[in-house]
Design a protein around this motif. Structure first.
Motif, mmCIF file in Angstrom:
data_model
loop_
_atom_site.group_PDB
_atom_site.id
_atom_site.type_symbol
_atom_site.label_atom_id
_atom_site.label_comp_id
_atom_site.label_asym_id
_atom_site.label_seq_id
_atom_site.Cartn_x
_atom_site.Cartn_y
_atom_site.Cartn_z
ATOM 1 N N LEU A 1 0.864 -1.166 0.000
ATOM 2 C CA LEU A 1 0.000 0.000 0.000
ATOM 3 C C LEU A 1 0.900 1.214 0.000
ATOM 4 O O LEU A 1 1.687 1.405 0.916
ATOM 5 C CB LEU A 1 -0.867 0.013 1.258
ATOM 6 C CG LEU A 1 -1.729 -1.226 1.423
ATOM 7 C CD1 LEU A 1 -2.375 -1.216 2.790
ATOM 8 C CD2 LEU A 1 -2.777 -1.271 0.343
ATOM 9 N N THR A 2 0.772 1.999 -1.016
ATOM 10 C CA THR A 2 1.644 3.169 -1.020
ATOM 11 C C THR A 2 1.027 4.259 -0.179
ATOM 12 O O THR A 2 -0.135 4.577 -0.291
ATOM 13 C CB THR A 2 1.866 3.691 -2.445
ATOM 14 O OG1 THR A 2 0.642 3.560 -3.126
ATOM 15 C CG2 THR A 2 2.958 2.926 -3.143
ATOM 16 N N VAL A 3 1.828 4.768 0.663
ATOM 17 C CA VAL A 3 1.420 5.932 1.455
ATOM 18 C C VAL A 3 2.556 6.929 1.373
ATOM 19 O O VAL A 3 3.620 6.598 0.859
ATOM 20 C CB VAL A 3 1.200 5.556 2.940
ATOM 21 C CG1 VAL A 3 -0.032 4.717 3.084
ATOM 22 C CG2 VAL A 3 2.397 4.836 3.482
ATOM 23 N N LEU B 1 4.051 0.526 3.252
ATOM 24 C CA LEU B 1 3.477 0.362 4.575
ATOM 25 C C LEU B 1 3.621 -1.069 5.069
ATOM 26 O O LEU B 1 3.755 -1.336 6.247
ATOM 27 C CB LEU B 1 1.993 0.751 4.511
ATOM 28 C CG LEU B 1 1.133 0.514 5.739
ATOM 29 C CD1 LEU B 1 1.572 1.409 6.863
ATOM 30 C CD2 LEU B 1 -0.309 0.786 5.389
ATOM 31 N N ILE C 1 -0.997 -6.386 5.840
ATOM 32 C CA ILE C 1 -1.435 -5.486 6.901
ATOM 33 C C ILE C 1 -2.946 -5.615 7.133
ATOM 34 O O ILE C 1 -3.425 -5.521 8.259
ATOM 35 C CB ILE C 1 -1.015 -4.025 6.587
ATOM 36 C CG1 ILE C 1 -1.149 -3.149 7.821
ATOM 37 C CG2 ILE C 1 -1.806 -3.442 5.438
ATOM 38 C CD1 ILE C 1 -0.048 -3.330 8.816
ATOM 39 N N LEU D 1 -4.470 -6.531 10.702
ATOM 40 C CA LEU D 1 -5.441 -5.625 11.323
ATOM 41 C C LEU D 1 -6.704 -6.397 11.686
ATOM 42 O O LEU D 1 -7.278 -6.210 12.760
ATOM 43 C CB LEU D 1 -5.769 -4.467 10.367
ATOM 44 C CG LEU D 1 -6.775 -3.445 10.887
ATOM 45 C CD1 LEU D 1 -6.240 -2.724 12.117
ATOM 46 C CD2 LEU D 1 -7.119 -2.428 9.797
ATOM 47 N N LEU E 1 -8.199 3.665 17.681
ATOM 48 C CA LEU E 1 -7.789 2.453 16.976
ATOM 49 C C LEU E 1 -7.435 1.436 18.059
ATOM 50 O O LEU E 1 -6.367 1.502 18.668
ATOM 51 C CB LEU E 1 -6.568 2.732 16.087
ATOM 52 C CG LEU E 1 -5.859 1.511 15.486
ATOM 53 C CD1 LEU E 1 -6.785 0.704 14.605
ATOM 54 C CD2 LEU E 1 -4.628 1.944 14.702
ATOM 55 N N GLU F 1 2.340 3.763 11.410
ATOM 56 C CA GLU F 1 1.806 4.161 10.107
ATOM 57 C C GLU F 1 0.281 4.079 10.090
ATOM 58 O O GLU F 1 -0.397 4.973 9.593
ATOM 59 C CB GLU F 1 2.374 3.274 8.988
ATOM 60 C CG GLU F 1 3.865 3.456 8.729
ATOM 61 C CD GLU F 1 4.170 4.781 8.024
ATOM 62 O OE1 GLU F 1 3.242 5.380 7.452
ATOM 63 O OE2 GLU F 1 5.348 5.210 8.060
ATOM 64 N N LEU F 2 -0.248 3.012 10.655
ATOM 65 C CA LEU F 2 -1.701 2.845 10.712
ATOM 66 C C LEU F 2 -2.338 3.963 11.527
ATOM 67 O O LEU F 2 -3.325 4.572 11.116
ATOM 68 C CB LEU F 2 -2.044 1.519 11.391
ATOM 69 C CG LEU F 2 -2.445 0.325 10.534
ATOM 70 C CD1 LEU F 2 -2.812 -0.837 11.442
ATOM 71 C CD2 LEU F 2 -3.605 0.668 9.620
ATOM 72 N N GLY G 1 -2.039 7.286 9.672
ATOM 73 C CA GLY G 1 -2.892 7.248 8.475
ATOM 74 C C GLY G 1 -4.362 7.382 8.839
ATOM 75 O O GLY G 1 -5.108 8.132 8.205
ATOM 76 N N PHE G 2 -4.791 6.685 9.859
ATOM 77 C CA PHE G 2 -6.188 6.764 10.315
ATOM 78 C C PHE G 2 -6.481 8.136 10.921
ATOM 79 O O PHE G 2 -7.542 8.707 10.717
ATOM 80 C CB PHE G 2 -6.460 5.677 11.375
ATOM 81 C CG PHE G 2 -6.782 4.319 10.803
ATOM 82 C CD1 PHE G 2 -6.528 4.016 9.469
ATOM 83 C CD2 PHE G 2 -7.349 3.330 11.600
ATOM 84 C CE1 PHE G 2 -6.826 2.766 8.947
ATOM 85 C CE2 PHE G 2 -7.660 2.076 11.083
ATOM 86 C CZ PHE G 2 -7.394 1.789 9.759
ATOM 87 N N TYR G 3 -5.532 8.640 11.655
ATOM 88 C CA TYR G 3 -5.737 9.904 12.353
ATOM 89 C C TYR G 3 -5.933 11.055 11.379
ATOM 90 O O TYR G 3 -6.839 11.869 11.535
ATOM 91 C CB TYR G 3 -4.556 10.181 13.279
ATOM 92 C CG TYR G 3 -4.808 11.313 14.249
ATOM 93 C CD1 TYR G 3 -5.505 11.093 15.418
ATOM 94 C CD2 TYR G 3 -4.350 12.602 13.980
ATOM 95 C CE1 TYR G 3 -5.746 12.129 16.314
ATOM 96 C CE2 TYR G 3 -4.595 13.637 14.860
ATOM 97 C CZ TYR G 3 -5.289 13.394 16.026
ATOM 98 O OH TYR G 3 -5.532 14.418 16.901
ATOM 99 N N LYS G 4 -5.062 11.107 10.363
ATOM 100 C CA LYS G 4 -5.150 12.182 9.368
ATOM 101 C C LYS G 4 -6.494 12.198 8.666
ATOM 102 O O LYS G 4 -7.001 13.242 8.296
ATOM 103 C CB LYS G 4 -4.086 11.963 8.288
ATOM 104 C CG LYS G 4 -2.750 12.552 8.592
ATOM 105 C CD LYS G 4 -1.894 12.422 7.350
ATOM 106 C CE LYS G 4 -0.448 12.712 7.664
ATOM 107 N NZ LYS G 4 0.409 12.335 6.513
ATOM 108 N N ARG G 5 -7.060 11.041 8.450
ATOM 109 C CA ARG G 5 -8.333 10.958 7.733
ATOM 110 C C ARG G 5 -9.518 11.136 8.681
ATOM 111 O O ARG G 5 -10.663 10.951 8.303
ATOM 112 C CB ARG G 5 -8.398 9.636 6.989
ATOM 113 C CG ARG G 5 -7.471 9.609 5.782
ATOM 114 C CD ARG G 5 -7.100 8.210 5.345
ATOM 115 N NE ARG G 5 -6.150 8.238 4.231
ATOM 116 C CZ ARG G 5 -4.837 8.444 4.362
ATOM 117 N NH1 ARG G 5 -4.321 8.659 5.566
ATOM 118 N NH2 ARG G 5 -4.040 8.459 3.296
#
Lengths: 524, 263
Positions: free
Chosen positions: A6-8, A13, A22, A26, A75, A110-111, A114-118
């Motif tokens: 998954l590109t981030v 990631l 991942i 998860l 999370l 990273e998770l 990534g979740f926080y920003k969204r």
């Protein structure tokens, strides 16, 4: 092997440890974490800062609700569901044959980011099974938190479990990175623990709990409010004591018994080992303690101004796996609030995930109604100034199925009613079913500039379908006011509509209302 | 029916519009009972006979004057309540604020808590409704990362809470560039990495352009749906409770309720 990338921002990631993607990790590690109740993000106010990411809001924020209706704020995952322990009730026990997985600290960071920003989450809730040893696991958790705070500059909320049996230094370390720490009490009695969680002991649960409490007290000394505040229970108790409610409500009024809830410790609550000192003394004592603690404070605490687990600590008990009464449960909760200054005690209706002869059968599903009543009682203790001994006694050890604990208390204390809402003080208002802290406060404020009607009360948030049997407003009543216990009880029950799922839990057995023992006892 | 004079001040639905309306009504020679403040929706409400309609021309200076006197002569709290009520969905908010101010200029700061007064209660309810939705959206709003790294959220709230949200997210995500687009009002909050935010009104063409170029999702959406599905306890499933806590109207904009799987 799945090779997905998954590109981030910042590259790849996925680390293909054990051949799991991942997504698979998860799925396994959130599935394994879901029985932990707490998902709150409250108790911490922290502004953002240029160049860093995140802030924290004292009231907490719910970001979503899952299919079971529970709030998703954090999370909530396990670091690993590998476990050397064999707790009977737990899906991850070592004797279970379930798919196992572990995150790496990097993956988790990273998770989270990534979740926080969204805006999916308010932060991270990190718990874990025990991989190799408690220390090994706790070190991985600490490393994850350190990376999140120091490399990713994450200022959002972090709730972290202390692993029972881990080195106190590691717990100390985690505390300076986390906003909230928790150690699960799991089962309210020693016997319960011995039979269902043979690898855990009261000592290595209460030990870290005490350590965290001391850490918070110490951090408060150094950093003031920012270092960590007392619990709602503490503040309610303080205000209630000042208002003298013990004299007003407790004496002779404890559901017919004459005991003071605070009094006689030996006969009353199930003992929580080690107590003794009052907080002030303890705060002072702990300051002179270990030198390594002070060096950590210098290193991590003071430089960030974040404090040690400044959003406080919480714990969780499983309800219905062992044969305790509700009275025992609320007494344990009260003792925890009083002695450990916990922010929250969570109750988790036992869900039977393992077949084991030591576990009870639950033909009616998890005891959700019981859990619901315990939360109601918990609220009464934390915000209303009720003592556990007022709500239940050894003689009457379980909650009423059809009446909530406050209504149940009120109908047994009709001599206090009716309460005149234009005159009664805050704590007396709080004793009225249908009036809560918000509406009580509004009433006190509003009457400074004149009187008001029942209709206004309703708009202020008073639930009249309950309150009407207990109040007058400017000398008036809403409908017939009959202060007769049986009449009020019947009216309350008939007005009440339990949430749908609890109705099923209650009436699923095809019982009519009037066949219920609790009801016929009163009505008859 | 009682025959009395009615002067109806029709204002634009904005801070300036509503406060100018109140200023003009106040400054008029009519008695307060004869004045009404009406805020325009898309079209004017039905026209009443025997009433005089006055079209209010928004005026920055008058609006400033009202704001200043509310802060000085009542309280900061009253000021905040009035400003929120202006952004609320209450269709009679102009009238509510006018009546509240009449009462509050007489009573002073304590007026804000005088819930026995019907106008105070109405104002309180409008503010509470605004606050609740704003708080909900701080949790329920979802950003999708675009290819250029910009985070984009779309929504259609009942109350105009964009200012609140921009304040919240620009503190939280100060090092990110993000946009929040209110589809109902066609207004967009813009935050550029490490700088101040502002709100911009889009023309219909711009709004269409925006919708056309907007990419709904990146790889994190999949992960989030996995988490959201897995974290629920099947034995406790309770869609009614879920709906109470997370009303359906929010869901069309939320990542976890999109029916998508890995492409």
């Amino acid at each position: 092997m799945l090779f997905q990338c998954l590109t981030v921002e910042g590259g790849c990631l996925v680390v293909l440890e054990e051949g799991l993607s991942i997504e698979q990790k998860l799925e396994i590690l959130s599935d394994a974490a879901k029985y932990d109740v707490a998902c709150t993000s409250s108790g911490m106010q922290r502004e953002g800062k240029a160049g860093e990411i995140g802030n924290s809001v004292a009231a907490g924020i719910c970001h979503s609700f899952s299919a079971d209706g529970r709030c998703i704020s954090l999370l909530k995952v396990l670091f690993t569901n590998e476990c050397i322990f064999d707790c009977k009730y737990c899906i991850n026990r070592s004797s279970n044959d379930v798919p196992r997985a572990s995150f790496t600290p990097r993956e988790l960071c990273e998770l989270t980011i990534g979740f926080y920003k969204r805006n999916y989450i308010e932060g991270l809730f990190l718990s874990s099974g025990i991989l190799h040893t408690p220390d090994y696991t706790m070190e991985l958790i600490c490393e994850t938190l350190r990376m999140l705070r120091e490399e990713y500059h994450f200022r959002g909320y972090i709730h972290c479990k202390a692993i029972p049996g881990a080195n106190p230094l590691l717990i100390e370390y985690a505390g300076w990175y986390a906003d909230r720490m928790s150690v699960n009490l799991e089962l309210p009695t020693n016997e319960g623990l011995r039979s269902l969680a043979p690898n855990k002991t009261r000592k290595n649960i209460l030990g870290p709990m005490r350590q965290i409490q001391d850490g918070i007290a110490e951090s408060r000394q150094y950093l003031g409010m920012k270092g960590g505040n007392h619990s709602a229970f503490y503040f309610t108790k303080k205000a209630a004591t000042k208002a003298g409610i013990e004299q007003r409500f407790y004496n002779d009024r404890i559901n017919g018994s004459n005991r003071k809830p605070e009094g006689d410790k030996k006969s009353e609550e199930p003992k929580l080992s080690e107590e003794k000192k009052i907080p002030e003394e303890k705060e002072k004592a702990s300051l002179q303690k270990t030198s390594n603690r002070l060096s950590l404070l210098e290193q991590v605490g003071r430089s960030t101004g974040r404090g040690f687990a400044a959003a406080g600590q919480s714990t969780q008990m499983i309800i219905g796996a062992t044969p305790e009464t509700d009275y025992q449960l609320v007494s344990v909760a009260e003792a925890l609030y009083r002695k450990f200054d916990l922010k929250r005690v969570f109750y988790s209706a036992f869900v039977k995930v393992n077949e084991d002869s030591l576990l009870p059968d639950l033909p009616g599903g998890p005891p959700l109604l019981r859990e619901h009543r315990l939360y109601q009682a918990d609220w009464l203790m934390r915000y209303y100034g009720f003592a556990a001994g007022e709500l239940l006694t050894e003689a009457r050890p379980n909650f009423n199925a059809v009446l909530d604990p406050k209504c149940d208390w009120a109908v047994h204390h009709m001599e206090l009613f009716p309460v005149e809402v234009l005159k009664a003080d805050y704590f007396l208002l709080l004793r009225v079913p249908g009036i809560g802290p918000k509406s009580a406060k509004r009433i006190v404020e509003a009457r400074r500039s004149g009187s008001f009607s029942f209709d206004d009360l309703k708009r202020m948030g008073v639930v009249l379908k309950r309150a009407q049997y207990f109040i007058t407003c400017g000398g008036k009543t809403l409908g017939r006011l009959c202060l007769e216990e049986t009449y009020v009880t019947q009216s309350l029950i008939l007005n009440e509509k339990l949430p749908k799922n609890l109705q099923d839990a209650l009436y699923g057995r095809q019982m009519s209302l009037f066949e219920l023992p609790a009801f016929s006892a009163v009505a008859g | 029916m009682q025959m009395e004079n009615l002067y109806i001040y029709r204002c634009e639905d904005s801070v300036e519009g509503i406060l100018t309306g109140i200023y003009d009504a106040w400054a008029s020679i009519h008695r307060h009972e004869e004045n009404r403040i009406e805020v325009c929706g898309k079209e004017w409400e039905e026209t009443r006979l025997f009433a005089e309609y006055i079209t209010v021309i928004p005026d920055a200076e008058k609006s400033e004057k009202v704001q200043r006197s509310v802060r000085l002569r009542i309280s900061e709290e009253a000021y905040e309540m009035v400003m929120k009520a202006i952004l609320s969905q209450d269709t009679e908010k102009g009238e509510v604020i006018y009546r509240f101010l009449l009462y509050a200029f007489r009573e002073g700061a304590r007026a804000c808590r005088s819930y026995g007064n019907p106008w105070v209660m109405r104002l309180f309810e409008a503010v509470r409704n605004y606050d609740n939705e704003s708080h909900h959206l701080k949790g329920f709003l979802r950003f999708d990362a675009q290819e250029n790294g910009v985070l984009v959220a779309r929504y259609a709230p009942k109350n105009n809470v964009l200012g609140d949200l921009m304040e919240h997210f620009s503190d939280r995500l100060n090092s990110e560039s993000f946009l929040i687009f209110d589809e109902k009002r066609r207004i967009m909050g813009v935050h550029q990495k490490d700088s101040a935010w502002f709100i911009y009104r889009l023309s219909p063409e711009e709004a269409k352009d925006f919708s056309d170029t907007y990419v709904e999702e990146d790889s994190y959406g999949v992960l989030w749906r996995i988490f959201h599905r897995t974290i629920a306890i099947a034995d406790r499933e309770n869609p009614g409770l879920q709906r109470n806590n997370l009303p359906l109207r929010f869901r069309p904009y939320m990542t976890e309720f999109r029916e998508k799987t890995l492409a």
